[in-house]
Design an enzyme around this catalytic site. Structure first.
Site, short mmCIF file in Angstrom:
data_model
loop_
_atom_site.label_atom_id
_atom_site.label_comp_id
_atom_site.label_asym_id
_atom_site.label_seq_id
_atom_site.Cartn_x
_atom_site.Cartn_y
_atom_site.Cartn_z
N CYS A 1 -22.55 25.02 -38.47
CA CYS A 1 -24.02 25.10 -38.48
C CYS A 1 -24.41 26.54 -38.78
O CYS A 1 -23.58 27.31 -39.28
CB CYS A 1 -24.62 24.58 -37.17
N ARG B 1 -25.65 23.29 -32.61
CA ARG B 1 -25.19 22.01 -33.17
C ARG B 1 -23.69 21.90 -33.33
O ARG B 1 -23.08 20.90 -32.91
CB ARG B 1 -25.89 21.77 -34.52
N ASP C 1 -32.17 21.54 -36.73
CA ASP C 1 -31.95 22.73 -35.90
C ASP C 1 -32.83 22.65 -34.66
O ASP C 1 -34.06 22.59 -34.77
CB ASP C 1 -32.34 23.95 -36.76
P1 4NP Z 1 -27.34 26.33 -34.54
O1 4NP Z 1 -28.77 26.79 -34.01
O2 4NP Z 1 -27.27 26.67 -36.00
O3 4NP Z 1 -27.32 24.87 -34.27
O4 4NP Z 1 -26.32 27.10 -33.71
C1 4NP Z 1 -29.31 28.06 -34.27
C2 4NP Z 1 -28.87 29.16 -33.57
C3 4NP Z 1 -29.43 30.39 -33.82
C4 4NP Z 1 -30.41 30.53 -34.77
C5 4NP Z 1 -30.83 29.43 -35.47
C6 4NP Z 1 -30.28 28.20 -35.22
N1 4NP Z 1 -30.99 31.79 -35.01
O5 4NP Z 1 -31.94 31.87 -35.80
O6 4NP Z 1 -30.57 32.79 -34.41
#
Ligand code: 4NP
Length: 156
Positions: A8, A14, A126
């Site tokens: 991800c 995720r 997300d």
């Molecule tokens: P992930 O969620 O991709 O599912 O781990 C996110 C974690 C951090 C960020 C965005 C989505 N961020 O912008 O820091």
């Protein structure tokens, strides 16, 4: 042994959840000697951090323990180590394709929701900037996708 990498953006919501759901299913089905997984992010921003505390809480309610530590995808080694690199959303898939070194690498890239039996989701949304419903939806989609993924990977 088939090696699967869940990918991800941050590797704190995720993909660590995908890893935990997948590991719970392979343990239940006694497939630990056939399948192994890990997770990574397309950005290194959260490298070294544990999973997001909210994601951990919602996962724990369903019996999943998120233990992984965030790390970025390493194209130099991950395309050799993993048979399947599975992006949680379409942007993750696009970013993985940009990291691919050649056509063989590209053939290893998939979209998580393509393994769902319920075709209404085109990517795992997300949950980072949303509320409870977003985290529950991530887990709903991942439980469906992991079931399909295990069936597909074992066929190949
Ligand atoms: P992930 O969620 O991709 O599912 O781990 C996110 C974690 C951090 C960020 C965005 C989505 N961020 O912008 O820091």
């Amino acid at each position: 042994m088939k090696h699967i990498l869940f990918v991800c953006l941050g590797n704190i919501c995720r993909s660590p959840s995908a890893e935990a759901v997948f590991n719970a299913m392979i343990a239940n089905e006694g497939l630990g000697n056939e399948l192994i997984c890990d997770s990574a992010g397309t950005i290194a921003y959260h490298a070294g951090e544990p999973a997001d505390y909210r994601m951990k809480q919602y996962a724990k309610k369903r019996g999943y323990l998120l233990t992984s530590i965030s790390r970025p995808v390493d194209p130099k080694t991950d395309f050799d180590r993993f048979n399947f690199l599975i992006g949680m959303d379409k942007q993750n898939v696009t970013d993985l394709k940009l990291m691919a070194r050649n056509e063989d690498d590209k053939k290893r890239i998939f979209l998580m929701t393509d393994f769902c039996s319920d075709a209404k989701h085109d990517g795992v949304p997300d949950p980072y900037y949303g509320g409870a419903a977003g985290f529950e939806l991530v887990l709903d989609i991942l439980e469906d996708a992991c079931e399909g993924l295990i069936r597909k990977v074992r066929e190949r």
